[in-house]
Design a protein around this motif. Sequence first.
Motif, PDB file in Angstrom:
ATOM      1  N   SER A   1       0.822  -1.204   0.000  1.00 17.83           N
ATOM      2  CA  SER A   1       0.000   0.000   0.000  1.00 17.83           C
ATOM      3  C   SER A   1       0.861   1.261   0.000  1.00 17.83           C
TER       4      SER A   1
ATOM      5  N   ARG B   1       6.769   6.030  -8.182  1.00 18.45           N
ATOM      6  CA  ARG B   1       5.876   7.160  -8.437  1.00 18.45           C
ATOM      7  C   ARG B   1       4.606   6.948  -7.614  1.00 18.45           C
TER       8      ARG B   1
ATOM      9  N   GLN C   1       1.636   8.139  -7.594  1.00 23.68           N
ATOM     10  CA  GLN C   1       0.317   8.119  -8.231  1.00 23.68           C
ATOM     11  C   GLN C   1       0.339   7.320  -9.525  1.00 23.68           C
ATOM     12  N   ASP C   2       1.185   6.336  -9.599  1.00 18.65           N
ATOM     13  CA  ASP C   2       1.300   5.473 -10.772  1.00 18.65           C
ATOM     14  C   ASP C   2       0.136   4.483 -10.764  1.00 18.65           C
ATOM     15  N   ALA C   3      -0.790   4.644 -11.701  1.00 18.35           N
ATOM     16  CA  ALA C   3      -2.012   3.826 -11.729  1.00 18.35           C
ATOM     17  C   ALA C   3      -1.701   2.340 -11.912  1.00 18.35           C
ATOM     18  N   VAL C   4      -0.709   2.019 -12.719  1.00 19.49           N
ATOM     19  CA  VAL C   4      -0.354   0.610 -12.947  1.00 19.49           C
ATOM     20  C   VAL C   4       0.194  -0.004 -11.650  1.00 19.49           C
TER      21      VAL C   4
ATOM     22  N   GLU D   1      -0.416   1.037  -8.590  1.00 18.66           N
ATOM     23  CA  GLU D   1      -1.534   0.950  -7.633  1.00 18.66           C
ATOM     24  C   GLU D   1      -2.376  -0.303  -7.901  1.00 18.66           C
ATOM     25  N   ARG D   2      -2.611  -0.627  -9.184  1.00 15.53           N
ATOM     26  CA  ARG D   2      -3.365  -1.846  -9.513  1.00 15.53           C
ATOM     27  C   ARG D   2      -2.581  -3.093  -9.103  1.00 15.53           C
TER      28      ARG D   2
ATOM     29  N   ALA E   1       7.499   1.282 -11.990  1.00 17.14           N
ATOM     30  CA  ALA E   1       6.987   2.470 -11.311  1.00 17.14           C
ATOM     31  C   ALA E   1       8.111   3.444 -10.931  1.00 17.14           C
TER      32      ALA E   1
END
Length: 192
Positions: free
Chosen positions: A10, A47, A49-52, A54-55, A156
């Motif tokens: 997280s 990073r 706020q890296d969407a990948v 985070e997934r 990331a």
Amino acid sequence: QVFAITDHDSLAAYPVAKGAAEAWGMTLVPGAEVTTADYHILGLGVRPQDAVFERFLAASRDMQAYRTQLRVEKLREDGIPITMQNVLHAFPHSRLGSYNIFMAMLQTQQCREYLSAENPGIAPGHLFNRYLGKRSGIPDTPQMTNERAIAAIKTAGGLAIIAHPAKDVKDMRELDELVAMGLDGLEIQPNF
């Protein structure tokens, strides 16, 4: 002057801590400790706020939640009065794992009574090993691979560091394999 918060699977603490770090004139390094089948791998400098990424972390948390559910079911089959609801109530915002189950067992009166009756005088560490340790008969489940974790951290923009290697690495050749996958370093934990 520089610190990181590396919660398991997280990055949720980063935006909360960033403002406090700035207010104190400190540098906060974004990071997470990724849980794999064999190790915990720190991702430092990712990073935030890296969407990948985070997934990827969400998928890792989902694997851990599934594993936790199976462990709770196994404990119930063995007669221990613990429920997944007990675990979720005790740890509503946590990535779930063995420690969460054990702490929920200790926090639930019915479980405490059962553990005390079945294991008089046994220390908590021994109780943990008996019911949730590697030899406890808990079912094996899919877990994140080391290679996937290291690749996700690198993608990331982070550095992949093995956490507490003295605890988890049994043979130095394991480190060679991790380095071949892209591992950048080792966490050092001094003895106090």
